[in-house]
Design a protein around this motif. Structure first.
Motif, short mmCIF file in Angstrom:
data_model
loop_
_atom_site.label_atom_id
_atom_site.label_comp_id
_atom_site.label_asym_id
_atom_site.label_seq_id
_atom_site.Cartn_x
_atom_site.Cartn_y
_atom_site.Cartn_z
N ALA A 76 19.78 84.30 18.19
CA ALA A 76 18.68 84.97 17.05
C ALA A 76 17.78 85.51 17.70
O ALA A 76 17.11 84.97 18.66
N ILE B 60 20.90 88.27 13.85
CA ILE B 60 21.67 87.25 14.63
C ILE B 60 22.79 88.01 15.32
O ILE B 60 23.36 89.06 14.56
N CYS C 68 18.20 84.23 6.79
CA CYS C 68 17.42 84.98 8.01
C CYS C 68 16.39 86.08 7.40
O CYS C 68 16.59 86.70 6.86
N LEU D 13 23.20 80.69 9.87
CA LEU D 13 22.04 81.24 10.27
C LEU D 13 21.76 82.61 9.26
O LEU D 13 20.20 82.84 9.20
N ARG D 14 22.53 83.42 9.13
CA ARG D 14 22.28 84.58 8.40
C ARG D 14 21.84 84.43 6.91
O ARG D 14 20.99 84.99 6.26
N TYR E 173 14.13 89.46 11.88
CA TYR E 173 15.36 89.06 12.88
C TYR E 173 16.67 89.28 12.59
O TYR E 173 16.93 89.77 11.45
#
Length: 192
Positions: A84, A64, A58, A54-55, A62
């Motif tokens: 998130a 995480i 990102c 996810l990072r 935002y």
């Protein structure tokens, strides 16, 4: 060795009761039930891999996190495995659920029903736009993606054990075959 805390007996818990718990005790409150998770190395490793995936893309607005409480209502303060949220919440606990774009749960043998049904309903009712359930208990690690529908219920939009690619909450790819290999390596004994 420290002694296990003695918890007050309650038929149903609310967020008001959580102040009676030891400050360093990890907990979840789901539909008035107090849950004291005890994650495994496998579980935590999956969470880290998902955080890293996810990072990568990102957006700067935002951030995480792993294993952070989110206040939903009087009977619910879940602790998603990965979440998130909008930037600006780095020093808040519990996080305001309104700031969450994505909640991710990694299934464990004792959490399957809770992750697939109870938490899905809690997150959907709270308006969390995307929900992923990662299941390392299957022959191959699977990821199921849900998005929030008009009636505040999740609709399944993906279920795979292959390369997972999505645009929600931003461009993310998760190599599930690599996670399966990593899981198998963690579970292998010295003789295998």
């Amino acid at each position: 060795m420290t002694a296990a805390p003695i918890l007050p007996e309650r038929h149903e818990w609310t967020v008001d009761d959580l102040g009676d718990l030891p400050k360093d005790l990890p907990y979840e409150l789901i539909n008035g039930r107090l849950i004291l998770p005890s994650p495994t190395l496998l579980h935590q490793g999956m969470c880290v891999e998902l955080l890293l995936a996810l990072r990568i893309n990102c957006p700067t607005e935002y951030q995480i996190g792993i294993d952070l409480s989110m206040r939903v209502d009087r009977r619910n303060e879940p602790r998603p495995d990965v979440v998130a949220v909008r930037r600006g919440n780095a020093d808040r606990s519990p996080l305001p659920v309104e700031e969450a774009l994505l909640a991710v749960e990694v299934v464990s043998p004792t959490s399957t029903f809770r992750d697939m049904y109870d938490k899905a309903k809690v997150y959907a009712h709270a308006g969390v736009r995307s929900y992923w359930v990662v299941d390392p208990l299957q022959e191959r690690v699977t990821l199921t993606e849900y998005v929030l529908g008009a009636g505040r219920e999740y609709e399944q939009v993906a279920h795979t054990d292959a390369l997972f690619v999505t645009e929600r909450p931003w461009k993310v790819s998760v190599n599930l075959p690599a996670l399966t290999t990593r899981r198998d390596g963690l579970l292998a004994t010295d003789g295998e």
